[in-house]
Scaffold this motif. Structure first.
Motif, PDB file in Angstrom:
ATOM      1  N   ASP A 218       4.485  10.671  -4.007  1.00  0.00           N
ATOM      2  CA  ASP A 218       3.399  10.265  -4.898  1.00  0.00           C
ATOM      3  C   ASP A 218       2.769   8.991  -4.341  1.00  0.00           C
ATOM      4  N   ARG A 219       1.452   8.949  -4.228  1.00  0.00           N
ATOM      5  CA  ARG A 219       0.784   7.794  -3.632  1.00  0.00           C
ATOM      6  C   ARG A 219       0.878   6.548  -4.511  1.00  0.00           C
ATOM      7  N   LEU A 220       1.341   6.719  -5.748  1.00  0.00           N
ATOM      8  CA  LEU A 220       1.505   5.572  -6.639  1.00  0.00           C
ATOM      9  C   LEU A 220       2.944   5.081  -6.697  1.00  0.00           C
ATOM     10  N   ALA A 221       3.800   5.592  -5.814  1.00  0.00           N
ATOM     11  CA  ALA A 221       5.207   5.192  -5.832  1.00  0.00           C
ATOM     12  C   ALA A 221       5.357   3.683  -5.644  1.00  0.00           C
ATOM     13  N   THR A 222       4.475   3.081  -4.848  1.00  0.00           N
ATOM     14  CA  THR A 222       4.532   1.631  -4.644  1.00  0.00           C
ATOM     15  C   THR A 222       4.241   0.891  -5.946  1.00  0.00           C
ATOM     16  N   LEU A 223       3.330   1.425  -6.737  1.00  0.00           N
ATOM     17  CA  LEU A 223       3.028   0.831  -8.041  1.00  0.00           C
ATOM     18  C   LEU A 223       4.260   0.861  -8.932  1.00  0.00           C
ATOM     19  N   TYR A 224       4.948   1.998  -8.971  1.00  0.00           N
ATOM     20  CA  TYR A 224       6.145   2.113  -9.802  1.00  0.00           C
ATOM     21  C   TYR A 224       7.229   1.149  -9.319  1.00  0.00           C
ATOM     22  N   THR A 225       7.371   1.045  -8.011  1.00  0.00           N
ATOM     23  CA  THR A 225       8.380   0.150  -7.440  1.00  0.00           C
ATOM     24  C   THR A 225       8.098  -1.293  -7.823  1.00  0.00           C
ATOM     25  N   LEU A 226       6.827  -1.700  -7.719  1.00  0.00           N
ATOM     26  CA  LEU A 226       6.473  -3.079  -8.061  1.00  0.00           C
ATOM     27  C   LEU A 226       6.691  -3.350  -9.548  1.00  0.00           C
ATOM     28  N   ALA A 227       6.528  -2.327 -10.380  1.00  0.00           N
ATOM     29  CA  ALA A 227       6.747  -2.497 -11.817  1.00  0.00           C
ATOM     30  C   ALA A 227       8.195  -2.888 -12.100  1.00  0.00           C
ATOM     31  N   VAL A 228       9.135  -2.279 -11.358  1.00  0.00           N
ATOM     32  CA  VAL A 228      10.550  -2.626 -11.542  1.00  0.00           C
ATOM     33  C   VAL A 228      10.835  -4.017 -10.999  1.00  0.00           C
ATOM     34  N   PHE A 229      10.256  -4.355  -9.843  1.00  0.00           N
ATOM     35  CA  PHE A 229      10.508  -5.660  -9.227  1.00  0.00           C
ATOM     36  C   PHE A 229       9.927  -6.817 -10.030  1.00  0.00           C
ATOM     37  N   THR A 230       8.787  -6.587 -10.709  1.00  0.00           N
ATOM     38  CA  THR A 230       8.100  -7.690 -11.389  1.00  0.00           C
ATOM     39  C   THR A 230       8.222  -7.658 -12.903  1.00  0.00           C
ATOM     40  N   GLY A 231       8.380  -6.472 -13.498  1.00  0.00           N
ATOM     41  CA  GLY A 231       8.399  -6.380 -14.953  1.00  0.00           C
ATOM     42  C   GLY A 231       7.028  -6.531 -15.567  1.00  0.00           C
ATOM     43  N   LEU A 283       8.014 -13.408  -5.518  1.00  0.00           N
ATOM     44  CA  LEU A 283       8.326 -12.008  -5.274  1.00  0.00           C
ATOM     45  C   LEU A 283       9.508 -11.899  -4.318  1.00  0.00           C
ATOM     46  N   SER A 284      10.299 -10.871  -4.522  1.00  0.00           N
ATOM     47  CA  SER A 284      11.422 -10.620  -3.619  1.00  0.00           C
ATOM     48  C   SER A 284      10.901 -10.053  -2.303  1.00  0.00           C
ATOM     49  N   PRO A 285      11.673 -10.152  -1.235  1.00  0.00           N
ATOM     50  CA  PRO A 285      11.237  -9.576   0.054  1.00  0.00           C
ATOM     51  C   PRO A 285      10.920  -8.083  -0.049  1.00  0.00           C
ATOM     52  N   ASP A 286      11.720  -7.340  -0.821  1.00  0.00           N
ATOM     53  CA  ASP A 286      11.463  -5.904  -0.953  1.00  0.00           C
ATOM     54  C   ASP A 286      10.133  -5.644  -1.673  1.00  0.00           C
ATOM     55  N   ALA A 287       9.811  -6.478  -2.655  1.00  0.00           N
ATOM     56  CA  ALA A 287       8.552  -6.323  -3.370  1.00  0.00           C
ATOM     57  C   ALA A 287       7.374  -6.620  -2.444  1.00  0.00           C
ATOM     58  N   LEU A 288       7.518  -7.640  -1.600  1.00  0.00           N
ATOM     59  CA  LEU A 288       6.464  -7.962  -0.635  1.00  0.00           C
ATOM     60  C   LEU A 288       6.289  -6.841   0.375  1.00  0.00           C
ATOM     61  N   THR A 289       7.409  -6.240   0.770  1.00  0.00           N
ATOM     62  CA  THR A 289       7.335  -5.107   1.698  1.00  0.00           C
ATOM     63  C   THR A 289       6.579  -3.951   1.073  1.00  0.00           C
ATOM     64  N   ALA A 290       6.853  -3.676  -0.221  1.00  0.00           N
ATOM     65  CA  ALA A 290       6.160  -2.594  -0.926  1.00  0.00           C
ATOM     66  C   ALA A 290       4.659  -2.862  -0.982  1.00  0.00           C
ATOM     67  N   LEU A 291       4.276  -4.123  -1.192  1.00  0.00           N
ATOM     68  CA  LEU A 291       2.861  -4.468  -1.246  1.00  0.00           C
ATOM     69  C   LEU A 291       2.205  -4.346   0.136  1.00  0.00           C
ATOM     70  N   SER A 292       2.946  -4.667   1.173  1.00  0.00           N
ATOM     71  CA  SER A 292       2.413  -4.521   2.533  1.00  0.00           C
ATOM     72  C   SER A 292       2.138  -3.061   2.850  1.00  0.00           C
ATOM     73  N   ILE A 293       3.050  -2.187   2.416  1.00  0.00           N
ATOM     74  CA  ILE A 293       2.855  -0.742   2.606  1.00  0.00           C
ATOM     75  C   ILE A 293       1.613  -0.275   1.862  1.00  0.00           C
ATOM     76  N   GLN A 294       1.439  -0.778   0.636  1.00  0.00           N
ATOM     77  CA  GLN A 294       0.269  -0.416  -0.162  1.00  0.00           C
ATOM     78  C   GLN A 294      -1.015  -0.873   0.520  1.00  0.00           C
ATOM     79  N   LYS A 295      -1.000  -2.063   1.093  1.00  0.00           N
ATOM     80  CA  LYS A 295      -2.201  -2.584   1.750  1.00  0.00           C
ATOM     81  C   LYS A 295      -2.565  -1.753   2.976  1.00  0.00           C
ATOM     82  N   ASP A 296      -1.563  -1.371   3.740  1.00  0.00           N
ATOM     83  CA  ASP A 296      -1.817  -0.539   4.923  1.00  0.00           C
ATOM     84  C   ASP A 296      -2.417   0.812   4.515  1.00  0.00           C
ATOM     85  N   ARG A 297      -1.856   1.419   3.449  1.00  0.00           N
ATOM     86  CA  ARG A 297      -2.364   2.716   2.993  1.00  0.00           C
ATOM     87  C   ARG A 297      -3.811   2.570   2.521  1.00  0.00           C
TER      88      ARG A 297
END
Length: 415
Positions: A218-231, A283-297
């Motif tokens: 799902d192309r929104l998986a990064t959004l869901y991931t960030l929701a858990v990391f940030t609340g 933000l945690s490193p994993d959350a930043l990684t998720a955002l970097s993936i989103q930016k590339d996409r």
């Protein structure tokens, strides 16, 4: 010749000045009724306001109050009070369109739809508290069918309260404009909504949740991931712009909420849901990684469309760059979780609860957790997530016992 004086001419009735209004005794209603024309409605008809009282002096005070508000421009545009509740509520919905987020507007429309069959026939000015009480009693026994099985259910206490709040807000507008003498929804107690403990995923399910997002196509998986990391709330994440992300410092700033879209353009509520919604946190490193993936996409999608890409600088958008629909986002998330056999009553908000629960269980203090979530106080956070507090209490007892045992061991060794 006897002088005679000409009879005095009859005294002409004084012509009332424009905007003065009238006060008359209504024998049928046994009331003094004051009426004043304050202008014209949008449909071209005279906008006549009416107030009434058993005492003429009180009636005059109400009339004078309308004049004062006419003079200072605070009277507002409203109906006269002689239309039905159905007519007034329909007008009120039109008047608030565009003044709030789409979810709030949807709730008001739903409330109006449920109330009109019950109190819609009454005149607005004649609405009484007992009408509202009777309406609430009927709503509590109202049933509806849901799902393919057609199972009959009653309205939830929260839905009933939403109906009441809608009526109260609508009548507040009528009261401010002078269309009604009082807001009858404010003289009775509002329906009580029992406190329900929030439902987060079980601790042993949270790992599966994150793994599901990591492997989802799902192309929104990064959004869901960030929701858990940030609340963060759904609208807060959908309202994020790239300027809100500081990759170098590892910070995220919440400045606004996405209310919806108008003609393909984002409709924001600046400042967020509450006074504490505007916040910046690490933000945690994993959350930043998720955002970097989103930016590339997103960069790839923008490059592929070129000038056809509607660039609003949104972190999360459709492949065309337009704002995401909030309800569709929740439905998509629900399908992702369902495919993985992970239950979620309120899919997106459950991820916010997951973040709060994990934060408390990880030992993050309540003040920091409340600040990151945008809660108004740590007490509210602890009360809302009592299940996590109970687990912390159990863990605290074990840790205390371990410390005491270690202290005893050292004391024994020393002796």
């Amino acid at each position: 010749m006897t002088g005679t004086s000409d009879p005095k001419p009859a005294r002409k009735a004084r012509k009332r000045a424009d905007g003065e209004g009238t006060i008359r005794w209504n024998e049928t209603r046994k009331l003094f009724v004051a009426r004043i024309m304050v202008g014209y409605r949008p449909d071209g008809k005279p906008d006549v306001r009416e107030v009434k009282s058993k005492k003429k002096g009180e009636c005059r005070k109400k009339l004078d109050a309308i004049k004062v508000r006419m003079a200072d421009g605070s009277l507002g545009d409203a109906k006269s009070g002689r239309e039905t509740v159905t007519e007034y509520l329909d007008w009120w919905l039109t008047s608030i369109d565009g003044t709030m987020d789409s979810e709030s507007l949807r709730r008001h429309r739903d409330g109006v739809k449920r109330m009109k069959p019950l109190i819609g026939r009454h005149k607005v000015a004649d609405l009484r508290p007992e009408h509202v009480v009777s309406m609430l009693a009927t709503l509590r026994t109202t049933t509806y069918t849901r799902g393919k099985a057609g199972q009959a259910r009653t309205l939830s206490p929260r839905t009933i309260r939403y109906c009441f709040v809608t009526l109260r807000k609508a009548l507040d507008t009528a009261l401010r404009s002078g269309a009604v003498a009082r807001n009858v929804a404010r003289v009775i107690e509002a329906p009580v909504v029992p406190k329900v403990e929030v439902v987060a995923h079980r601790t042993d399910d949270m790992g599966r949740v994150m793994e599901t997002f990591a492997t989802s196509d799902d192309r929104l998986a990064t959004l869901y991931t960030l929701a858990v990391f940030t609340g963060c709330r759904r609208g807060e994440l959908l309202g994020l712009k790239w300027d809100d992300v500081d990759f170098e410092a590892g910070l995220l700033t919440i400045r606004r909420t996405l209310r919806g879209a108008k003609d393909g353009k984002p409709d924001f509520r600046e400042g967020g849901k509450t006074a504490r919604s505007v916040r910046t946190f690490k933000l945690s490193p994993d959350a930043l990684t998720a955002l970097s993936i989103q930016k590339d996409r997103q960069d790839s999608e923008r490059e592929a469309l070129g000038d056809a890409y509607a660039d609003h600088d949104l972190v999360f958008a459709t492949p065309l760059g337009t704002p995401l629909d909030r309800d569709n986002v929740t439905k998509r998330l629900g399908r992702v979780l369902k495919a993985a056999s992970i239950p979620a009553a309120r899919p997106f908000h459950t991820l916010r609860h997951d973040n709060a629960t994990l934060s408390l269980l990880a030992g993050v203090n309540a003040k920091t957790t409340a600040d990151r979530l945008g809660h108004h106080s740590p007490a509210f956070t602890l009360e809302r997530y009592t299940h996590a507090v109970r687990e912390l209490d159990d863990d605290a007892a074990d840790r205390l016992q371990a410390v005491l045992r270690e202290a005893r061991r050292k004391a024994t060794d020393a002796s």
